[in-house]
Design a protein around this motif. Structure first.
Motif, PDB file in Angstrom:
ATOM      1  N   LYS A 119       9.438  -0.073  -2.460  1.00  0.00           N
ATOM      2  CA  LYS A 119       9.132  -1.238  -1.637  1.00  0.00           C
ATOM      3  C   LYS A 119       9.196  -0.922  -0.148  1.00  0.00           C
ATOM      4  O   LYS A 119       8.590  -1.605   0.666  1.00  0.00           O
ATOM      5  N   ASN A 120       9.925   0.138   0.228  1.00  0.00           N
ATOM      6  CA  ASN A 120      10.049   0.495   1.640  1.00  0.00           C
ATOM      7  C   ASN A 120       8.884   1.341   2.140  1.00  0.00           C
ATOM      8  O   ASN A 120       8.646   1.408   3.343  1.00  0.00           O
ATOM      9  N   THR A 121       8.182   1.988   1.223  1.00  0.00           N
ATOM     10  CA  THR A 121       7.114   2.899   1.650  1.00  0.00           C
ATOM     11  C   THR A 121       5.727   2.501   1.173  1.00  0.00           C
ATOM     12  O   THR A 121       4.753   3.151   1.528  1.00  0.00           O
ATOM     13  N   ILE A 122       5.623   1.437   0.382  1.00  0.00           N
ATOM     14  CA  ILE A 122       4.312   1.099  -0.176  1.00  0.00           C
ATOM     15  C   ILE A 122       3.333   0.646   0.901  1.00  0.00           C
ATOM     16  O   ILE A 122       2.129   0.894   0.805  1.00  0.00           O
ATOM     17  N   ASN A 123       3.833  -0.001   1.959  1.00  0.00           N
ATOM     18  CA  ASN A 123       2.949  -0.475   3.021  1.00  0.00           C
ATOM     19  C   ASN A 123       2.612   0.607   4.046  1.00  0.00           C
ATOM     20  O   ASN A 123       1.795   0.372   4.940  1.00  0.00           O
ATOM     21  N   THR A 124       3.231   1.757   3.942  1.00  0.00           N
ATOM     22  CA  THR A 124       2.952   2.859   4.872  1.00  0.00           C
ATOM     23  C   THR A 124       2.377   4.049   4.117  1.00  0.00           C
ATOM     24  O   THR A 124       1.171   4.292   4.145  1.00  0.00           O
ATOM     25  N   VAL A 141      -3.001   3.590  -9.925  1.00  0.00           N
ATOM     26  CA  VAL A 141      -2.009   2.528 -10.089  1.00  0.00           C
ATOM     27  C   VAL A 141      -0.723   2.962  -9.394  1.00  0.00           C
ATOM     28  O   VAL A 141      -0.273   4.105  -9.550  1.00  0.00           O
ATOM     29  N   PHE A 142      -0.120   2.037  -8.633  1.00  0.00           N
ATOM     30  CA  PHE A 142       1.115   2.313  -7.907  1.00  0.00           C
ATOM     31  C   PHE A 142       2.287   1.677  -8.661  1.00  0.00           C
ATOM     32  O   PHE A 142       2.248   0.492  -9.015  1.00  0.00           O
ATOM     33  N   PHE A 143       3.336   2.489  -8.891  1.00  0.00           N
ATOM     34  CA  PHE A 143       4.521   2.042  -9.615  1.00  0.00           C
ATOM     35  C   PHE A 143       5.708   2.003  -8.656  1.00  0.00           C
ATOM     36  O   PHE A 143       5.984   2.990  -7.958  1.00  0.00           O
ATOM     37  N   THR A 144       6.406   0.877  -8.623  1.00  0.00           N
ATOM     38  CA  THR A 144       7.539   0.702  -7.726  1.00  0.00           C
ATOM     39  C   THR A 144       8.657  -0.021  -8.449  1.00  0.00           C
ATOM     40  O   THR A 144       8.432  -0.677  -9.476  1.00  0.00           O
ATOM     41  N   GLY A 145       9.883   0.108  -7.882  1.00  0.00           N
ATOM     42  CA  GLY A 145      11.019  -0.557  -8.488  1.00  0.00           C
ATOM     43  C   GLY A 145      11.039  -2.040  -8.176  1.00  0.00           C
ATOM     44  O   GLY A 145      10.882  -2.886  -9.052  1.00  0.00           O
ATOM     45  N   MET A 146      11.226  -2.371  -6.892  1.00  0.00           N
ATOM     46  CA  MET A 146      11.249  -3.766  -6.459  1.00  0.00           C
ATOM     47  C   MET A 146       9.964  -4.084  -5.717  1.00  0.00           C
ATOM     48  O   MET A 146       9.384  -3.234  -5.046  1.00  0.00           O
ATOM     49  N   ARG A 149       7.542  -8.141  -0.367  1.00  0.00           N
ATOM     50  CA  ARG A 149       7.021  -9.500  -0.202  1.00  0.00           C
ATOM     51  C   ARG A 149       5.533  -9.510   0.113  1.00  0.00           C
ATOM     52  O   ARG A 149       4.821 -10.435  -0.255  1.00  0.00           O
ATOM     53  N   LYS A 150       5.040  -8.486   0.762  1.00  0.00           N
ATOM     54  CA  LYS A 150       3.627  -8.406   1.112  1.00  0.00           C
ATOM     55  C   LYS A 150       3.007  -7.206   0.407  1.00  0.00           C
ATOM     56  O   LYS A 150       3.312  -6.062   0.707  1.00  0.00           O
ATOM     57  N   ILE A 151       2.134  -7.480  -0.557  1.00  0.00           N
ATOM     58  CA  ILE A 151       1.460  -6.423  -1.297  1.00  0.00           C
ATOM     59  C   ILE A 151       0.180  -6.049  -0.553  1.00  0.00           C
ATOM     60  O   ILE A 151      -0.609  -6.920  -0.193  1.00  0.00           O
ATOM     61  N   PRO A 152      -0.049  -4.764  -0.302  1.00  0.00           N
ATOM     62  CA  PRO A 152      -1.278  -4.369   0.401  1.00  0.00           C
ATOM     63  C   PRO A 152      -2.520  -4.788  -0.360  1.00  0.00           C
ATOM     64  O   PRO A 152      -2.560  -4.778  -1.597  1.00  0.00           O
TER      65      PRO A 152
END
Length: 705
Positions: A119-124, A141-146, A149-152
């Motif tokens: 969640k900390n790096t998905i927007n960058t 497909v992108f896999f993340t834990g949490m 709030r803003k999905i790209p």
């Protein structure tokens, strides 16, 4: 008596009267016959019979004759309204839909890409990865834990609801087994901080068999080294086959409960080794080498190196590629034409790297029986092959040590190829050749003598061909010249020439702008011009010595892309005629050959760009200008776009852009780099090395006598 006289008068015209009467009578009989045979009680008779020859029995009614009954029937005609009756629709038939061939045959897509993010790096980092590979691959497909709030926008994200790394890896494999295992043959996993050459991954899986249990990546030993086998390091990505995942599926829960690990890539590697008995590998079967065994010539039919294009074959002696000779210290083909020079810079690094690779491959081939050490490079040869890359031939003096410790010195010749890197096709925005180009020509007092030739060439190439371009001249006055403009205008003759061309070409208008400044600079000029044009204007900033034609203007339109790219062409400049054609008459037209001129890579005067891109870049440098206003005088437009814009700055040689020789007056108030480029351009524009050497030789001969 009277009767006889009447008979005598009537006798000459008697036959005529009888003939007219008979003809009229027969015509009446004919009309009645047709009407009676075709119409009964005003209705068409359906019982007309056809003769054996196919014609109707009776005479044909002429189309030009109309009767009174026809007129009456037209006047009495009333339209008949047919009432609408709704059509009774039958029950729809059940459609038969044929299945897709891929479904019938069990065909699947080749490659699925899963990006492990957070969640900390998905927007960058995640967004950067998506922009890099998504247009090359079908499914990412992108896999993340949490969940952030803003999905790209434009990214497919799967959230597992937990930040534990091992849990996320387990959930990722489980999610793929539940949703994608029946649709894809290969599964590639990569972290969001890794750059991936997507096309190479696609090509790789395109040559691999789908039924192999393959676990491919960069092999690493487990922490502690107690466990046998190797796992694939997650930092470089790894490839899993569908067959391997299906074999792992029944044991996935066991892996989650039994295997303890701190790293998700190690956990997955241990799971695969324990339950699928498969280790990580970094290569798998060179198929070309295997297949060539059954070819007609056997392994000799395979090209060397495997998978690289065959060497270039010259068609004549003029196409023979030149080999360069080098040692570890010197090279015998220098840029400046010297017979020998020191090997340094990137060339020295290249030679050292090739020698290291050669030693590594030799030891890989002869270990553990022999160990080889480099003593020296005896001979080195290299050439650039445009079809495959840089080729090397090395004669190495080596020390060979066997397992018993005995050694001896030998000479070994090796051949290496550094292949060309893969060419990437970058998607570009759509542009057309219909854009109008606004050509800006700055003029100073020293440029007046070149204006006449410029306008002659431009008129023939643009005015007479109705080129979609507007020429604007920028008159540059210093303060003294500006004060005397009413009494003595230094550009009066140029303005008179403009009026002459406008009278000769009534559809053409040549606007001009006057500027007063002590220190001429491109940025100051463009600040004035930019405000006088719309934001979507395409500018071509040129020089009065530049010969402009339609071919170049089209490339200016195609290579300048609004909000994407600016274009700085490298023009071909003529050498000094006194040097290039010493004691000879210069030709009327100069060809683009090495003895006539050169592509001047030291000048950046010509530029194609959109007004909106210029305005946006000037806005970014506004804060620096407030701190130091001299930036506007020390920078040129090229440096401005390189330092302050986010656009692609495209630089390429342009054979259609030709410039006459002229000595440039270099402005010492500009930056050191710009001033140095100007001086370098003047020096390189005098003539070729051979021409300058000939002049020096003649001068020395004259001095000696």
């Amino acid at each position: 008596m009277r009767f006889s006289m009447f008979i005598s008068v009537l006798r000459p015209i008697g036959p005529i009267v009888i003939g007219i009467s008979l003809g009229f009578t027969l015509s009446l009989l004919s009309v009645n016959w047709v009407e009676e045979s075709c119409f009964l009680d005003g209705k068409a008779n359906d019982d007309i019979t056809v003769a054996q020859d196919g014609q109707l029995k009776g005479a044909r009614k002429p189309n030009s004759i109309s009767t009174g009954n026809d007129v009456e029937s037209e006047e009495d005609f009333e339209p008949r309204i047919v009432p609408y009756k709704q059509v009774q629709q039958s029950a729809p038939k059940k459609l038969f839909r044929a299945k897709y061939i891929s479904t019938e045959l069990g065909m699947r897509e080749r490659l699925f890409v899963g990006v492990l993010t957070s969640k900390n790096t998905i927007n960058t980092l995640g967004v950067a990865v998506n922009r890099t590979i998504s247009h090359h691959l079908d499914t990412v497909v992108f896999f993340t834990g949490m969940r952030n709030r803003k999905i790209p926008h434009g990214m497919f994200v799967v959230t597992h609801g937990d930040e534990r790394l091992i849990w996320n890896m387990f959930q990722t494999i489980k999610y793929i087994l539940e949703h994608y295992i029946s649709e894809y043959d290969w599964f590639y996993f990569v972290q969001d901080d890794t750059y991936t050459e997507a096309d190479r991954i696609k090509d790789l899986v395109g040559h691999l068999s789908m039924d192999r249990e393959l676990y491919m990546g960069r092999p690493e030993e487990f922490i502690g080294g107690e466990m046998e086998g190797r796992y694939c390091y997650g930092g470089f990505g790894y490839l899993l086959s569908r067959t391997l995942l299906l074999r792992l599926q029944p044991f996935l829960e066991n892996c989650r409960n039994d295997i303890l690990s701190a790293r998700p890539d190690e956990w997955l590697g241990r799971c695969i080794i324990d339950y699928a008995n498969t280790n990580c590998v970094n290569e798998h079967e060179a198929e070309i080498k295997n297949v060539s065994v059954v070819a007609f010539e056997g392994n000799r039919s395979a090209q060397w190196p495997v998978g690289i294009n065959p060497p270039f074959e010259p068609k004549s002696r003029f196409e023979v590629l030149r080999w360069e000779y080098f040692t570890e210290e010197q090279i015998y083909s220098c840029i400046d034409g010297s017979p020998k020079c020191e090997l340094r810079g990137i060339d020295r690094m290249d030679v050292a790297d090739v020698i290291d690779i050669a030693m590594g491959e030799l030891n890989k081939k002869y270990k553990p029986v022999l160990h080889l050490k480099k003593q020296q490079l005896i001979n080195g040869y290299r050439r650039f092959d445009p079809t495959r890359g840089m080729e090397y031939t090395l004669d190495l003096q080596l020390e060979v040590v066997n397992q018993k410790g005995h050694s001896r010195s030998i000479t070994k010749r090796v051949h290496l190829v550094r292949p060309l890197s893969r060419i990437e096709i970058i998607p570009m925005p759509y542009v057309t050749e219909a854009t109008r180009v606004h050509i800006i020509i700055p003029l100073t007092l020293q440029d007046r003598s070149y204006v006449n030739h410029f306008l002659e060439v431009f008129a023939s190439n643009a005015f007479e061909t109705s080129e979609n371009a507007i020429l604007t001249l920028l008159f540059i006055y210093d303060p003294v010249e500006a004060q005397q403009v009413n009494q003595n205008d230094i550009f009066a003759s140029v303005k008179a020439q403009i009026n002459g061309y406008e009278r000769k070409y009534p559809a053409v208008k040549i606007p001009w702008i006057s500027v007063k400044t002590e220190t001429p600079s491109q940025l100051k000029f463009m600040d004035i011009i930019s405000k006088k044009h719309p934001v979507d204007t395409l500018f071509f900033l040129a020089n009065v010595n530049t010969n402009i034609n339609s071919e170049f203007l089209n490339r200016c339109r195609m290579n300048s892309i609004n909000n994407w790219q600016v274009f700085f062409p490298v023009h071909f400049q003529d050498y000094n005629p006194d040097v290039a054609y010493h004691n000879q008459q210069p030709p009327a037209t100069v060809d683009l050959v090495k003895d006539a001129g050169h592509f001047d890579r030291s000048t950046f005067e010509e530029a194609c760009f959109y007004n909106s891109d210029y305005m946006a870049t000037r806005t970014r440098m506004a804060s620096d200008v407030q701190e130091n206003e001299e930036i506007l005088e020390t920078l040129d437009i090229y440096d401005m776009f390189v330092k302050y814009s986010v656009l692609h700055v495209f630089r390429a040689v342009e054979p259609a852009l030709h410039q006459q020789y002229r000595y440039q007056a270099c402005n010492p108030r500009l930056s050191e780099d710009i001033y140095h480029r100007c001086v370098q351009s003047n020096l390189e524009g005098l003539g070729s090395r051979s021409q300058l050497a000939m002049l020096l030789f003649e001068q020395e001969q004259g001095n000696s006598t």
